[in-house]
Write an enzyme that holds these catalytic residues in place. Structure first.
Site, PDB file in Angstrom:
ATOM      1  N   ASP A  26      -5.405  -7.097  -1.972  1.00 33.74           N
ATOM      2  CA  ASP A  26      -5.877  -6.453  -3.203  1.00 33.74           C
ATOM      3  C   ASP A  26      -7.143  -5.659  -2.908  1.00 33.74           C
ATOM      4  OD1 ASP A  26      -5.664  -6.457  -6.321  1.00 33.74           O
ATOM      5  OD2 ASP A  26      -7.778  -6.864  -5.869  1.00 33.74           O
ATOM      6  N   ILE A  27      -7.182  -4.394  -3.336  1.00 34.26           N
ATOM      7  CA  ILE A  27      -8.379  -3.570  -3.129  1.00 34.26           C
ATOM      8  C   ILE A  27      -9.470  -4.044  -4.085  1.00 34.26           C
ATOM      9  CG2 ILE A  27      -9.326  -1.234  -3.229  1.00 34.26           C
ATOM     10  CD1 ILE A  27      -6.545  -0.162  -2.633  1.00 34.26           C
ATOM     11  N   GLU A  50      -2.993  -1.770  -7.366  1.00 35.45           N
ATOM     12  CA  GLU A  50      -3.756  -1.667  -6.123  1.00 35.45           C
ATOM     13  C   GLU A  50      -3.455  -2.812  -5.167  1.00 35.45           C
ATOM     14  OE1 GLU A  50      -6.458  -3.993  -8.973  1.00 35.45           O
ATOM     15  OE2 GLU A  50      -4.879  -2.488  -9.048  1.00 35.45           O
TER      16      GLU A  50
END
Length: 350
Positions: free
Chosen positions: A214-215, A258
């Site tokens: 996950d960004i 994302e």
């Protein structure tokens, strides 16, 4: 005579003989049989007549004063325009060597004088029938060649069409399985692939690793730099993750928003850790500025890892749930790091 008369315009015959009586007799016989007859008194006239209008058959005397019948036949056979005209030699010469020489020169038959009318008619009819059948055969062969050529063109056209359709179909299938923005696998393909690998690993009793990436603070990134920059960022991150996951059987997919997922077949916990560290390194080397992040001036990832020995008693959803729990723990611990879920069951491997 017992032969039935030939139909009108059945054949165009050229008679070549320096004896007028022979010309008249043969001409009368053949005209009564329905043939069109032309006459030539010598070899030179015969050659000119053939050039003017090629006959269907030539009755050719051998002994002539200017050019012998043998030489006339030889000239006719050496000319592409007249080489296929059948020639029947007519001669008083009855020796076998003369007949053999006539055949070698290109003659199709040999009639000795004095004539037997029935014999002349039959031999003429036979040669014209043979010629007609040969022409029909040539026409049939030509039509078959043309049909075969058209058929080959049609087959080639269909083959090319099939190849084109197959290529288009493959592209469409690939597009249906890829995320249009990042060009890694989409969620649909991820679910199918995970199901297949889960079943295979359960049969073979080999470990299966799954991770979620996950960004960190991506919403703030979009708010700061805009959604166009956000899409570009997602594309770069997808390529970085893919470059860190090198085995053909490994899969990188966009999980949603994302988040990216990675499937690592036949991979134990230590192997999954090495891949995780490589992913974080590849993303760090991008040096994508993220001024709104609370953990770094550059873009970072939080990663949740789950590794297990799949069992038919469980479903792949349990592995996904475990990685989601590990990702949640990584975020709770400050982000820009990774955690492994270790409390699910004895099926999970450390």
């Amino acid at each position: 005579m017992n032969q039935e008369p030939a139909s009108a315009n059945q054949g165009n015959i050229l008679i070549v003989d320096d004896q007028l009586d022979n010309l008249r007799v043969l001409s009368t016989i053949l005209t009564e049989e329905g043939y069109q007859v032309r006459k030539a008194l010598n070899g030179q006239m015969a050659l000119i007549a053939c050039q003017t209008l090629a006959p269907d058959l030539i009755l050719l005397d051998i002994n002539m004063p200017d050019i012998s019948g043998y030489e006339v036949c030889q000239r006719l056979k050496s000319n592409p325009q007249t080489c296929n005209i059948p020639v029947i030699f007519i001669s008083i010469l009855d020796d076998v060597t003369d007949k053999v020489k006539g055949i070698k020169m290109g003659g199709v038959d040999y009639i000795t004088k004095p004539f037997q009318f029935e014999e002349v008619v039959v031999r003429v009819q036979n040669q014209l029938t043979i010629q007609r059948l040969q022409m029909q055969l040539q026409e049939t062969n030509q039509k078959l060649l043309e049909q075969n050529s058209l058929l080959r063109l049609e087959i080639e056209k269909r083959r090319n069409t099939e190849i084109t359709l197959q290529e288009v179909n493959e592209k469409l299938q690939a597009m249906a399985l890829l995320d249009s923005l990042t060009e890694v696998a989409n969620r649909r393909y991820l679910d199918d692939y995970l199901q297949r690998e889960w079943q295979r690993s359960a049969r073979e009793q080999t470990p299966l690793a799954f991770m979620l990436c996950d960004i960190d603070y991506f919403k703030l990134y979009n708010d700061t730099y805009g959604h166009v920059a956000g899409d570009t960022c997602l594309t770069h991150v997808a390529k970085a993750i893919k470059s860190a996951v090198r085995r053909p059987a490994d899969l990188v997919a966009r999980y949603g928003g994302e988040e990216f997922a990675v499937i690592l077949p036949n991979t134990n916990f230590s192997g999954a850790m090495r891949v995780t560290e490589n992913i974080q390194l590849q993303v760090q080397e991008l040096k994508i500025a993220h001024s709104a992040s609370f953990v770094s001036e550059y873009l970072t990832l939080s990663i949740g890892i789950a590794v297990c020995l799949p069992s038919h008693q469980y479903s792949p959803d349990t592995l996904i749930a475990a990685s989601e729990q590990a990702l949640y723990q990584a975020k709770q611990q400050g982000r820009n790091n990774y955690c492994a879920y270790i409390s699910f069951s004895s099926h999970y491997l450390l």
